[in-house]
Design an enzyme around this catalytic site. Sequence first.
Site, mmCIF file in Angstrom:
data_model
loop_
_atom_site.group_PDB
_atom_site.id
_atom_site.type_symbol
_atom_site.label_atom_id
_atom_site.label_comp_id
_atom_site.label_asym_id
_atom_site.label_seq_id
_atom_site.Cartn_x
_atom_site.Cartn_y
_atom_site.Cartn_z
ATOM 1 N N GLU A 143 0.831 -1.207 0.000
ATOM 2 C CA GLU A 143 0.000 0.000 0.000
ATOM 3 C C GLU A 143 0.866 1.258 0.000
ATOM 4 O OE1 GLU A 143 -3.569 2.008 2.715
ATOM 5 O OE2 GLU A 143 -2.323 0.419 3.553
ATOM 6 N N CYS A 157 -5.928 -2.059 2.552
ATOM 7 C CA CYS A 157 -5.944 -2.054 4.005
ATOM 8 C C CYS A 157 -7.354 -2.225 4.569
ATOM 9 C CB CYS A 157 -5.274 -0.778 4.507
ATOM 10 S SG CYS A 157 -4.648 -0.861 6.198
ATOM 11 N N LYS A 165 -8.489 4.796 -2.553
ATOM 12 C CA LYS A 165 -9.083 4.280 -1.322
ATOM 13 C C LYS A 165 -10.297 5.120 -0.958
ATOM 14 C CE LYS A 165 -7.581 2.817 3.306
ATOM 15 N NZ LYS A 165 -6.404 2.755 4.217
#
Length: 342
Positions: free
Chosen positions: A47, A163, A129
């Site tokens: 990430e 995540c 995200k």
Amino acid sequence: MEYNRKVRAAAVQLSPVIGSRDGTTERVVAAIARAAKEGAELCVFPEAVVPYYPYFSFVLPPPAMGKEHMRLYDEAVTVPGPVTRAVAAAARAHGVVVVLGVNERDHGTLYNAQLVFDRDGALVLHRRKITPTYHERMIWGQGDGSGLRTVDTAVGRLGALACWEHYNPLARFALIAQHEQIHCSQFPGSLVGPIFAEQMEVTIRHHALESGCFVVNATAFLTPEQVQEIAPNEPMQGALRGGCMTAIVTPEGAHACPPVTDGEGMAVADLDFALITKRKRMMDAAGHYARPDLLRLWMDTAERSITIGAGSPKASSLDPAAVDHGYPDADHRAPVVRPEAG
């Protein structure tokens, strides 16, 4: 979609070059070459690894992190730009599908972005995200639903989340409903401690079981010197150790190879797509195990813009006419349903 094939995948646990976009990019390109020598056709990186995950925001109070935040702006990735060109060239040269996490700069805002390059170097997915977590909200803006989609690549149909997006069950189901064959997950690594690695393992193994797909997960690793650089305050250094779980999980929830939990390295395994059918014969969450008469997901897949006007290619949250309330296309049947009266 093919279900009778094998794909070799590599999940890369990489140490970024703190403070250097170019330095980390060089490390990514070198890792792609190493993975290709191992026969890998898919290479997944951690990430926001380029230039580096904003660890400073986890250990510094907001008034003290302005300098590091500004440095991250200076080193962030533009899409397209030099970083995407370098990674695309490496993917094309080695014939490898690459999934890369970057800190993306779009004018005055940073985003946690996931980029998927096909083996010909084409950028086939650019997503952000949807909800930054905790300290990350001081760093990144929010993405939108346009990136909650699978893409067909040379190695199969891929989906990606970053995540704690994996703790949003509807986000995960959006990809399950599009029949992802390989789920590419990315976490920061070197964060929180051993409990983070344990939680991560539970999360990726559960998604593999629930979706009936392979999960290729990558985390980053901070060296002791990097930990000291980021957190000069010794009591805070423990927050930047552990939490690494670079792993490949089968549709049956088992590790396909030993995970990498410390130091740099690669988890490499062959993905036998026959296992997808074996799992889904028992439980297909987007098929015979679904109950659309009881439970359905409505999803807004529009790309958002702050402006509304004729000719604008993007939708706005103020423009309900731009929201797609039906299914997109036959190949990517996103879990979007038309609201019904009553």
